[in-house]
Design a protein around this motif. Structure first.
Motif, PDB file in Angstrom:
ATOM      1  N   ASP A  73       0.882  -1.168   0.000  1.00  0.00           N
ATOM      2  CA  ASP A  73       0.000   0.000   0.000  1.00  0.00           C
ATOM      3  C   ASP A  73       0.919   1.217   0.000  1.00  0.00           C
ATOM      4  N   ALA A  75       0.319   4.317  -0.355  1.00  0.00           N
ATOM      5  CA  ALA A  75      -0.178   5.469   0.402  1.00  0.00           C
ATOM      6  C   ALA A  75       0.226   5.370   1.874  1.00  0.00           C
ATOM      7  N   LYS A  76       0.330   4.142   2.375  1.00  0.00           N
ATOM      8  CA  LYS A  76       0.743   3.928   3.761  1.00  0.00           C
ATOM      9  C   LYS A  76       2.219   3.585   3.887  1.00  0.00           C
TER      10      LYS A  76
END
Length: 123
Positions: A73, A75-76
């Protein structure tokens, strides 16, 4: 300082599932191939899975046999290892690490190792 931090380990019964996380700080994970490795007591560290910068994946088929999935992920800034149908022989400390270039499940080619997270599979 570049850092990888693993989490999500624990005690699970045979046949159960766990999701491990590998969170990066002070660098962007999607610029590197990220690998998951494990080490059981008295055994050498072995590669489990890897994900490349283009989301290509590689698995140690002797271990995984379709039970584990690696994904990221961005974004994380985190890479995950989802493990299904866990067996007692999966008990180990699980580590993540990074490398430039294509995926590999060869530990010596990786660096910036995290501290590991313990996975124990037992009834």
């Amino acid at each position: 300082q570049v850092q990888l931090v693993e989490s999500g380990g624990g005690l699970v019964q045979p046949g159960g599932s766990l999701s491990l996380s590998c969170a990066a700080s002070r660098f962007t994970l999607d610029s590197y191939s990220i690998g998951w490795f494990r080490q059981a007591p008295g055994k050498e560290r072995e590669g489990v899975a890897c994900i490349s910068t283009t989301d290509g994946t590689a698995y140690n088929t002797n271990i995984v046999k379709g039970r584990f999935t690696i994904f990221r992920d961005n974004a994380k800034n985190t890479v995950y290892l989802h493990m299904n149908n866990l067996k007692p022989e999966d008990t180990a400390v699980y580590f993540c690490a990074r490398r430039l270039g294509d995926c590999s499940i060869s530990a010596p080619s990786f660096g910036s190792w995290g501290q590991g997270t313990q996975v124990t599979v037992s009834s």
